[in-house]
Design an enzyme around this catalytic site. Structure first.
Site, PDB file in Angstrom:
ATOM      1  N   LYS A   1      -2.766   5.038  -3.963  1.00  0.00           N
ATOM      2  CA  LYS A   1      -3.779   4.114  -4.475  1.00  0.00           C
ATOM      3  C   LYS A   1      -4.768   3.739  -3.370  1.00  0.00           C
ATOM      4  CE  LYS A   1      -0.891   2.114  -8.124  1.00  0.00           C
ATOM      5  NZ  LYS A   1       0.399   2.755  -7.788  1.00  0.00           N
TER       6      LYS A   1
ATOM      7  N   ARG B   1       7.906   3.006   5.828  1.00  0.00           N
ATOM      8  CA  ARG B   1       6.824   3.190   4.859  1.00  0.00           C
ATOM      9  C   ARG B   1       5.466   3.023   5.533  1.00  0.00           C
ATOM     10  NH1 ARG B   1       8.082   2.914  -0.551  1.00  0.00           N
ATOM     11  NH2 ARG B   1       6.272   1.641  -1.086  1.00  0.00           N
TER      12      ARG B   1
ATOM     13  N   CYS C   1       4.820  -1.593 -12.295  1.00  0.00           N
ATOM     14  CA  CYS C   1       5.301  -0.477 -13.114  1.00  0.00           C
ATOM     15  C   CYS C   1       6.506  -0.953 -13.924  1.00  0.00           C
ATOM     16  CB  CYS C   1       5.623   0.738 -12.259  1.00  0.00           C
ATOM     17  SG  CYS C   1       6.726   0.429 -10.867  1.00  0.00           S
TER      18      CYS C   1
ATOM     19  N   ASP D   1      -0.383  -4.277  -6.266  1.00  0.00           N
ATOM     20  CA  ASP D   1       0.622  -3.476  -6.992  1.00  0.00           C
ATOM     21  C   ASP D   1       1.968  -3.996  -6.512  1.00  0.00           C
ATOM     22  OD1 ASP D   1       2.071  -1.621  -8.341  1.00  0.00           O
ATOM     23  OD2 ASP D   1       1.285   0.126  -7.311  1.00  0.00           O
TER      24      ASP D   1
ATOM     25  N   GLU E   1       1.725  -3.227   4.432  1.00  0.00           N
ATOM     26  CA  GLU E   1       3.049  -2.706   4.099  1.00  0.00           C
ATOM     27  C   GLU E   1       4.057  -3.337   5.045  1.00  0.00           C
ATOM     28  OE1 GLU E   1       6.142  -1.406   2.478  1.00  0.00           O
ATOM     29  OE2 GLU E   1       4.238  -0.844   1.531  1.00  0.00           O
TER      30      GLU E   1
ATOM     31  N   ALA F   1       0.768  -1.244   0.000  1.00  0.00           N
ATOM     32  CA  ALA F   1       0.000   0.000   0.000  1.00  0.00           C
ATOM     33  C   ALA F   1       0.800   1.296   0.000  1.00  0.00           C
ATOM     34  CB  ALA F   1      -0.952   0.006   1.198  1.00  0.00           C
ATOM     35  N   ALA F   2       1.978   1.335   0.605  1.00  0.00           N
ATOM     36  CA  ALA F   2       2.698   2.612   0.720  1.00  0.00           C
ATOM     37  C   ALA F   2       3.073   3.136  -0.666  1.00  0.00           C
ATOM     38  CB  ALA F   2       3.945   2.426   1.580  1.00  0.00           C
ATOM     39  N   PRO F   3       3.090   4.464  -0.824  1.00  0.00           N
ATOM     40  CA  PRO F   3       2.918   5.503   0.196  1.00  0.00           C
ATOM     41  C   PRO F   3       1.474   5.895   0.492  1.00  0.00           C
ATOM     42  CG  PRO F   3       3.517   6.509  -1.881  1.00  0.00           C
ATOM     43  CD  PRO F   3       3.555   5.016  -2.113  1.00  0.00           C
ATOM     44  N   GLY F   4       0.492   5.358  -0.249  1.00  0.00           N
ATOM     45  CA  GLY F   4      -0.900   5.592   0.103  1.00  0.00           C
ATOM     46  C   GLY F   4      -1.751   6.241  -0.959  1.00  0.00           C
TER      47      GLY F   4
END
Length: 426
Positions: free
Chosen positions: A249, A271, A362, A310, A266, A244-247
């Site tokens: 999404k 983080r 990514c 992610d 996380e 999840a970090a940095p937040g």
């Protein structure tokens, strides 16, 4: 003593080329007004590193011996300022580089005179220097890892012939994108014609730092915003953001599905602290859990209607944002793909019947994206691809009417980081 801006750039270059590490996200945070100079200088050094070193080599007494990293850094910084930063005077560009060469931790003291001589000659014809550097082959700035990433980005769209065009586009600093969290956006942020909630910074206007620091908006890459614009009309009561970090999404998920129970995982303590702070500042309610995502998923017994994974990846799609990426060591791909597969397997076990899982990286490399979807189709036949993104965001072979189940925008028609994603339902 070199200025703080130049010292920060030198430290970043030593981190990349000496330690093979990434440029830290906060490397320029305390520079104030000098941050713009430092960002331009570092970006040009990283994007032109190969040709800068190639230009210097024949000027050396013994080109075969090469020079220490401290000398390479001092010369590269001096040449960049002379060739491409007209606002920097000859004196500042040359003398600061010489002083940098004379520092024991960042330079190489015996080469102080060498740096001075090369840069003073170059300063006599700055336009000619720029022309000479620009005339050198772009491939000098493109190690094999970058070459492979570019081909992976273009192959699904049948556009490998445009490799040089893509590389040239990636050499331009990215234009930031934003989302409004509260109130009205400040002057200078204009709507993106392709994404309704996305805002772009108008050319020449200052970065809206006060607006962001007040918690009224957030920076979020255009591809991330498009990824989370999925079309899904089934009920969502429990959501998992697995990495999840940095937040950013996490924030978007909470705003898209108000009232749903949101769990954010996380593993890294710093983080986690940043994630908690970000969500608190934005008024987002979520259960933040510090845990290894794979281990937590494997021992959990809960089920989620929506899972966003992610996953950790090579980051090959972030070359424009992270120009150091081509120069790093990329020997951990087997570890990453193994972790991605483990995370996918564990996440699939936690998906509720009728739920949606979105896997994203990514990266343009197929083994980090589409290959996992093909493997999962055999391993878990109960999971079915589901088209949730507009067709324009997919590769031609993966489009189903007006939608696609695989997020792979054309890298020359889409401005944003290079994401791959696929959506599955159970």
């Amino acid at each position: 003593m070199p200025t703080p801006a130049r010292l920060h750039v030198a430290h970043a270059l030593h981190e990349v080329f000496g330690e093979k590490g990434r440029v830290p996200d906060i490397w320029d945070r305390d520079l104030g007004e000098d941050a713009a100079l430092a960002q331009a200088l570092l970006g040009l050094c990283l994007r032109r590193w190969g040709r800068l070193q190639a230009w210097v080599k024949p000027k050396l007494k013994d080109p075969a011996r090469g020079v220490p990293l401290g000398t390479q850094v001092a010369l590269a910084m001096g040449l960049v300022q002379l060739a491409w930063l007209p606002g920097v005077s000859d004196h500042a560009a040359v003398n600061e580089a010489v002083e940098l060469a004379a520092t024991r931790d960042l330079g190489f003291v015996p080469h102080k005179g060498l740096v001075n001589a090369i840069l003073r000659r170059a300063a006599k014809d700055r336009a000619g220097l720029a022309a000479e550097l620009e005339a050198l082959p772009a491939t000098l700035d493109r190690p094999p890892a970058a070459e492979r990433a570019l081909r992976a980005a273009l192959v699904p769209h049948g556009a490998v012939a445009d490799l040089e065009v893509l590389w040239a586009r990636l050499q331009q600093p990215p234009r930031p994108s934003f989302r409004v969290l509260a109130g009205e956006p400040p002057e200078g942020l204009v709507p993106d014609p392709q994404l309704p909630d996305c805002l772009r910074l108008a050319e020449g206007l200052p970065f809206p730092r006060p607006w962001l620091e007040a918690g009224h908006g957030m920076v979020q890459d255009r591809s991330s915003q498009a990824l989370l614009s999925y079309r899904w009309d089934r009920p969502v009561t429990r959501i998992l953001d697995a990495c999840a970090a940095p937040g950013g999404k996490t924030t978007t998920l909470a705003r898209r599905h108000p009232g749903a129970q949101l769990t954010a995982l996380e593993v890294h303590p710093r983080r986690v602290a940043r994630l908690r702070q970000t969500l608190q500042q934005r008024g987002i309610e979520a259960q933040v859990v510090q845990a290894d995502a794979a281990e937590w998923l494997e021992r959990s017994e809960g089920a989620f209607d929506l899972i966003l994974l992610d996953a950790p990846c090579s980051g090959s799609g972030t070359i424009q944002k992270h120009p150091e990426w081509p120069w790093l060591v990329h020997d951990d791909l087997p570890r990453l793909t193994g972790l991605q597969r483990r995370l996918l397997t564990a996440a699939a076990e936690r998906l509720a019947p009728g739920g949606l899982i979105i896997y994203a990286v990514c990266s343009w490399l197929p083994e980090e994206g589409i290959a996992h979807r093909d493997w999962l189709a055999e391993a878990r036949p109960d999971l079915r691809p589901t088209a949730v993104w507009p067709a324009a965001l997919g590769a031609p072979a993966e489009v189903e009417g007006e939608l696609t189940a695989c997020f792979r925008p054309h890298p020359l028609r889409w401005e944003g980081e290079g994401f791959q994603a696929f959506a599955l339902t159970r």
